[in-house]
Design a protein around this motif. Structure first.
Motif: not given
Length: 319
Positions: A38-39, A122, A126, A130, A141
């Protein structure tokens, strides 16, 4: 608790509830196999939006167009190949879908950290989340564990919701994906950011077209002549702030939607979605909360999980 924190908490709860109900995706899917994913995605999107603020809107649109064809399986990212007609060449995507190189760059970084682990589907989910957050919108989430398709469906992509459709058709197409008229309305709020090409809004600003502010139409004609200039750009929402908020709904209420399909959501009090538009135009918090919940719902369309599909090493081609 701060308002922004409450939004995250509510969205997170909704996500967990959906996860519990479908039993397939999980927010902690990569907790052990790729804990920093995620980062990595957030950093990649932050760099892309810093270079070009418009890119956030493009990635959000890419996610929509992926989920509405075969489900959220990254099929839109596949290039043409023997026996595979790319969705990129569909009418709704050709010359307008963009951001593929951003997803490629993020995927490359993810592969360096965790080879053959995180799906392109995915990564796209994400990246869309973002993009909204980085542009000042809500956060939520993201449920993870999607698998990538090994096929594309250009025919289905040619039937994506278009800027020329009426409300009845739009409601029908969203219902076919398990989404309600309310979710159609709130998800359309993504048009608070981004641009459209002249071809998509020429008939609206040149008319005859009901429910349009005349001065707005005249202003848009300056960059969209009656013929030619098909790829000239105009912001979907004015003023164009590149910030994710509820200005889109305020524009609908005064006939300043750029696209015919957007204005169909508000018909001056006579339409079935008019009340929803008024609510979101008056209450930005309600829009943020409902948009997050609708994105979670949309992200669960047509799931491929477990042994279905694959984890592509290159988002543009099957393994």
């Amino acid at each position: 608790m701060a308002a922004s924190t409450r939004l995250v908490a509510i969205a997170g709860l909704l996500a967990l509830l959906v996860c519990t109900s479908n039993g397939q995706l999980s927010p902690s899917f990569y907790a052990k196999s790729c804990p920093n994913v995620e980062q990595i995605v957030l950093s990649g999107m932050a760099d892309a939006i810093k270079k070009e603020p418009r890119m956030g809107a493009s990635i959000i649109r890419l996610f929509f167009h992926d989920c509405f064809v075969q489900g959220c399986d990254a099929s839109i990212l596949l290039d043409n190949a023997p026996g595979l007609a790319s969705e990129k060449d569909a009418v709704s995507n050709k010359n307008s879908a963009r951001g593929f190189e951003v997803i490629d760059a993020i995927k490359a970084q993810v592969e360096k950290a965790c080879r053959a682990t995180v799906s392109c589907a995915d990564i796209l989910a994400l990246s869309a989340r973002d993009s909204v957050s980085l542009l000042g919108g809500s956060n939520w989430t993201v449920l993870l564990g999607r698998r990538d398709s090994t096929t594309a469906n250009q025919t289905e992509a040619n039937n994506l919701p278009s800027p020329f459709e009426n409300l009845t058709s739009l409601v029908s197409k969203f219902a076919a994906k398990g989404l309600t008229a309310q979710e159609l309305t709130v998800l359309s709020g993504a048009h608070t950011v981004g641009f459209s090409v002249c071809f998509a809004f020429r008939t609206r600003v040149w008319g005859p077209e009901p429910n349009i502010n005349i001065s707005f139409a005249m202003a848009r004609r300056q960059n969209c002549p009656a013929s030619g200039g098909d790829t000239n750009l105009a912001p979907l929402t004015t003023p164009n702030t590149n910030r994710f908020g509820n200005q889109y709904f305020k524009n609908l209420m005064v006939g300043r939607a750029l696209l015919h399909s957007d204005q169909e959501l508000f018909k001056g009090g006579a339409g079935p979605t008019d009340g929803m538009v008024r609510r979101y135009g008056k209450d930005g918090g309600a829009f943020a909360r409902d948009f997050a919940a609708a994105m979670v719902r949309m992200g669960n369309i047509g799931l491929k999980t477990g042994n279905q599909g694959e984890v592509r090493l290159d988002c543009r081609k099957v393994n």
